[in-house]
Design a protein around this motif. Sequence first.
Motif, PDB file in Angstrom:
ATOM      1  N   HIS A   4      54.287  11.118   5.638  1.00  0.00           N
ATOM      2  CA  HIS A   4      53.566  12.183   6.334  1.00  0.00           C
ATOM      3  C   HIS A   4      52.367  11.709   7.141  1.00  0.00           C
ATOM      4  N   SER A   5      51.687  10.641   6.705  1.00  0.00           N
ATOM      5  CA  SER A   5      50.485  10.266   7.467  1.00  0.00           C
ATOM      6  C   SER A   5      50.854   9.882   8.893  1.00  0.00           C
ATOM      7  N   PHE A   6      51.999   9.245   9.058  1.00  0.00           N
ATOM      8  CA  PHE A   6      52.396   8.852  10.412  1.00  0.00           C
ATOM      9  C   PHE A   6      52.897  10.058  11.206  1.00  0.00           C
ATOM     10  N   ALA A   7      53.531  10.995  10.520  1.00  0.00           N
ATOM     11  CA  ALA A   7      53.958  12.227  11.198  1.00  0.00           C
ATOM     12  C   ALA A   7      52.737  13.012  11.685  1.00  0.00           C
ATOM     13  N   THR A  31      46.083  -0.805   5.997  1.00  0.00           N
ATOM     14  CA  THR A  31      46.498   0.506   5.490  1.00  0.00           C
ATOM     15  C   THR A  31      47.993   0.599   5.287  1.00  0.00           C
ATOM     16  N   SER A  32      48.396   1.745   4.838  1.00  0.00           N
ATOM     17  CA  SER A  32      49.800   2.115   4.683  1.00  0.00           C
ATOM     18  C   SER A  32      49.801   3.630   4.542  1.00  0.00           C
ATOM     19  N   ASP A  33      50.986   4.194   4.461  1.00  0.00           N
ATOM     20  CA  ASP A  33      51.092   5.649   4.268  1.00  0.00           C
ATOM     21  C   ASP A  33      50.295   6.083   3.023  1.00  0.00           C
ATOM     22  N   LEU A  34      50.467   5.341   1.927  1.00  0.00           N
ATOM     23  CA  LEU A  34      49.745   5.667   0.688  1.00  0.00           C
ATOM     24  C   LEU A  34      48.226   5.638   0.887  1.00  0.00           C
ATOM     25  N   ILE A  35      47.746   4.576   1.523  1.00  0.00           N
ATOM     26  CA  ILE A  35      46.292   4.424   1.687  1.00  0.00           C
ATOM     27  C   ILE A  35      45.745   5.551   2.568  1.00  0.00           C
ATOM     28  N   HIS A  36      46.484   5.894   3.621  1.00  0.00           N
ATOM     29  CA  HIS A  36      46.032   6.982   4.499  1.00  0.00           C
ATOM     30  C   HIS A  36      45.972   8.319   3.768  1.00  0.00           C
ATOM     31  N   GLN A  37      46.957   8.556   2.920  1.00  0.00           N
ATOM     32  CA  GLN A  37      46.946   9.842   2.217  1.00  0.00           C
ATOM     33  C   GLN A  37      45.825   9.903   1.184  1.00  0.00           C
ATOM     34  N   ALA A  38      45.467   8.729   0.617  1.00  0.00           N
ATOM     35  CA  ALA A  38      44.331   8.692  -0.303  1.00  0.00           C
ATOM     36  C   ALA A  38      43.026   8.979   0.447  1.00  0.00           C
ATOM     37  N   LEU A  39      42.795   8.236   1.523  1.00  0.00           N
ATOM     38  CA  LEU A  39      41.531   8.388   2.252  1.00  0.00           C
ATOM     39  C   LEU A  39      41.451   9.719   2.997  1.00  0.00           C
ATOM     40  N   GLY A  40      42.583  10.210   3.461  1.00  0.00           N
ATOM     41  CA  GLY A  40      42.596  11.415   4.286  1.00  0.00           C
ATOM     42  C   GLY A  40      42.462  12.702   3.496  1.00  0.00           C
ATOM     43  N   GLY A  41      42.623  12.633   2.188  1.00  0.00           N
ATOM     44  CA  GLY A  41      42.370  13.813   1.370  1.00  0.00           C
ATOM     45  C   GLY A  41      43.598  14.579   0.925  1.00  0.00           C
ATOM     46  N   ALA A  58      43.322  12.089  11.923  1.00  0.00           N
ATOM     47  CA  ALA A  58      44.370  13.116  11.907  1.00  0.00           C
ATOM     48  C   ALA A  58      44.664  13.552  10.471  1.00  0.00           C
ATOM     49  N   CYS A  59      44.764  12.581   9.556  1.00  0.00           N
ATOM     50  CA  CYS A  59      45.046  12.930   8.156  1.00  0.00           C
ATOM     51  C   CYS A  59      43.896  13.743   7.551  1.00  0.00           C
ATOM     52  N   ALA A  60      42.669  13.365   7.916  1.00  0.00           N
ATOM     53  CA  ALA A  60      41.507  14.070   7.366  1.00  0.00           C
ATOM     54  C   ALA A  60      41.503  15.535   7.792  1.00  0.00           C
ATOM     55  N   GLN A  61      42.159  15.819   8.912  1.00  0.00           N
ATOM     56  CA  GLN A  61      42.199  17.192   9.426  1.00  0.00           C
ATOM     57  C   GLN A  61      43.325  18.003   8.785  1.00  0.00           C
ATOM     58  N   SER A  62      44.203  17.352   8.025  1.00  0.00           N
ATOM     59  CA  SER A  62      45.463  17.999   7.633  1.00  0.00           C
ATOM     60  C   SER A  62      45.391  18.790   6.340  1.00  0.00           C
ATOM     61  N   THR A  63      44.205  18.937   5.740  1.00  0.00           N
ATOM     62  CA  THR A  63      44.141  19.565   4.419  1.00  0.00           C
ATOM     63  C   THR A  63      43.684  21.019   4.493  1.00  0.00           C
ATOM     64  N   GLU A  64      44.199  21.722   5.481  1.00  0.00           N
ATOM     65  CA  GLU A  64      43.980  23.157   5.633  1.00  0.00           C
ATOM     66  C   GLU A  64      42.489  23.474   5.583  1.00  0.00           C
ATOM     67  N   ALA A  65      42.105  24.494   4.850  1.00  0.00           N
ATOM     68  CA  ALA A  65      40.712  24.942   4.877  1.00  0.00           C
ATOM     69  C   ALA A  65      39.882  24.340   3.751  1.00  0.00           C
ATOM     70  N   THR A  66      40.364  23.251   3.137  1.00  0.00           N
ATOM     71  CA  THR A  66      39.630  22.718   1.980  1.00  0.00           C
ATOM     72  C   THR A  66      38.226  22.274   2.365  1.00  0.00           C
TER      73      THR A  66
END
Lengths: 444, 406
Positions: free
Chosen positions: B197-200, B161-171, B233-241
């Motif tokens: 941001h994914s690491f933050a 992974t990387s920051d980019l890959i996490h943001q893609a998979l995490g939504g 954690a990233c999957a949880q970060s997209t508010e109420a979507t």
Amino acid sequence: MPRQGPLPLKGVRVTDLTWLLASAGTSTLLTSLGAEVIRIEWPERLDFTRLGETAGVGVAARESNPRTLGMGKKSVPFAKTPKGPPPSASVNRSGVFNDRNPGKYGITLNMNHAEGRELFKRLLRTSDIVMDGFKAPMMGRWGFDYEGLRAVKEDIIYMQMSGFGNTGPYRDYGSVGPIAQACAGLGFQHGLPEPYEPTSWNHSYMDTTPPFYGALALIGALRHRNRSGRGQYIDQAQYQPGLLLGGAAVLDYRANGRRTERYGNRSPYKPAAPHGIYRCAGDDAWVAIAAFSEDEWHALRACMQQPAWSGEERFATLHARIKHQDDLDRLVEAWTVDKDRYDLMYQLQEAGVPAGAVQSHVDKFEIDPQLKVRDFFVHLDHSELGTWPFTRHLTPKLWKTPAHPGGITQRGAPCLGEDNEYVYTKLLGLSREEMSAFQAKGVI
Amino acid sequence: MATDVKTSRNTTGHATPDRWPTPGCFDDIRMLEIGDESVDFCGLLMAGEGADVVKIEPPEGSPSRNIGPFLDDLPDRNRSLHFWTYNRGKRSITLDIASPEGRARYVELVKAADVIVDAQGLGVMDALKLGYNELSAIRPGLIYCSITPFGLTGPWRRFKTSDLIHQALGGSAYCIGYDPVSPGKWDTPPFMAQAWHSFAIAAEHAAVAIAAAVFHRDTSGDGQFIDVSIHDACAQSTEATVSRYIYNGRHQVRNVPQQVRCSDGRYLAIVIVLLRLANLPKLVEMLLASGECDELADPKYQDPAMLNTPAVIDSMVPILKRWVGKRKAADAFHQLQTCAVLCGPARPPEDLLEDPQSIAREDFVEIEHPELNRSFTYPRHPRIQTETPWRWGPRAPLLGEHNEDI
């Protein structure tokens, strides 16, 4: 799945005047960790996330709803999404409110009534934490700024979660997630360079992020109080965690004189090429691919079956690939464009190339096999809505003290005033007659 | 209970974490941190709360020392502004954990540590026989936080992974981008949020979990293992979507949020869907007074009851946008906020240096870099509090700076 093991914040009581997403999400994290959170509401000034839409009662309604039925196969094109039903008449049937507030107790209390404020003081005397999500001056108007609260309970921990904080010229300004992420300098960083506009996030990132800063501060403050006997006042402005989230931008500006620019999906500071999001087969289907090392590049070439262009001098080294990355992106996309995004991800990962499908909210719920194994969704009952899946707000797995969205109540969000009897009679010791009198006077 | 005598002492003449003038909530906690760029932010958060964070680095330095930008654009292990940003308040020691001496040194450090945060990668420390099982036997009560891309379990746990890959998979990437050219069709891709941001996000989850584990240990004496998945954690970060979809089948569309290009080229974000919450009579009065919005003289805008209907509010939107477009973003921001319109300028982070609110709240601080005989500007804190204010420094450690101290 029922929770197992003790909850770490067991015995901590929170008087909760938060609302909407950011501040309510903070007390929800404490709930997940076992705090007894008592959310105060009043029908004349409702949290408007209570007024959301609902599909019906329970998962059965979900499964018979034509709009969600059978959506697990692939992501659904936006164009076919029908409009939602009209807002329901009940204030207890909002999915967003339910998902954001599980595990809390809910009471009604009229803070604008003098006797309501007396009841609030009684609750305050039994509490460890008071928190609110109003504009900064609000609590002071009721006499409950930090000094006012301390006069009632000396070691109280008070956290205020306003948009811009309790000091400074913007103290009275309003904010919600999209405003905080603009003002904090975050949304500006995403998207393509000028003349394109900044994209920000199209969801409220600064509603999901500040709760973690708030919760960290509150657990820390409880610990400090236990060690020193002292409470404290915490001014957790919504924009302020954004200061830490902007990366090295301020430092780069001051040290090197460089202003922030947008660079799309590129990775200028950890060199990689290709490094982008590429179109795949299907509507709005994309895959992210990143090659940082020579090994990853050669593995990608092998997956693409060594096309002639990939052996050209202009792509021979990472430095050269970065120099020609516009061309490289076009050529990589010509390879991905007729393939399934998940197939590509699995093929590339198998070969050792970092890759991931761009997943939507639908994909996370319906497809993502990783989240399923991780129990990312858990079911809880709501007194009026029935059983629904909830996202875990605090995702780490604590082996001895697992967090759980249902907290100590193991229930979804409270209906309006659902726990008046428990709180007013059991916790505060009112008699039924006293409760009825307060109800008649419009106090509770 | 949790406290060990600290052996660290100041040798460089500037403040060290254990000599900070105000108390920290976790100032009795020593935390070891080991791993790549996915571990840095967690240590920053805990150091800010007062923990004595010791960064364990390989002899050549942690990978994040190689991430730019660099001071004067000169790449060097001690000049990475990225590393400086995320490693304030920590100390650095170097050891080769695979060597017998390095291993012995690490075990000695663990004996005096309360928390370990390990982002070395799935199974790496277990393979070295330095995982939770071995170390919790050496150090009872140890809190061991593992941060890995996907957690310890699940079919994707070995994905690269990387920051980019996490943001893609995490939504999050799905929700970042430009407007569709027609419904469901885009000519531009989704975008990642820039600034790691994914690491933050994972660090925020990890820090709250660690704080809770320490709180539990205070009363029980028990340590524990914490399994942090960056993807979860990233999957949880997209508010109420996700919940809007679950409950209503409602879809988040990818487009640019409502914003208006102002006369200075900056954009003003306005939450148009919540315009009904504004002080509408005052807004109408202000817009009329500008002499640019004569349409608002129409009686429907003068009657508060009519003004408060969705159709009338909708009809105001283009007028409001036109007015905003003729002003500087900052000016429109202040004038509209006095009418309780939810709005704010979309600006780069460096603009906050001149922002009256950030100045009033002392949001930035100069931190000394004595070896350069200079100081640099950093964000001071994520909040203001009375008893245990956030610790913003000292500056990130030089590679191996505290080898002698610890």
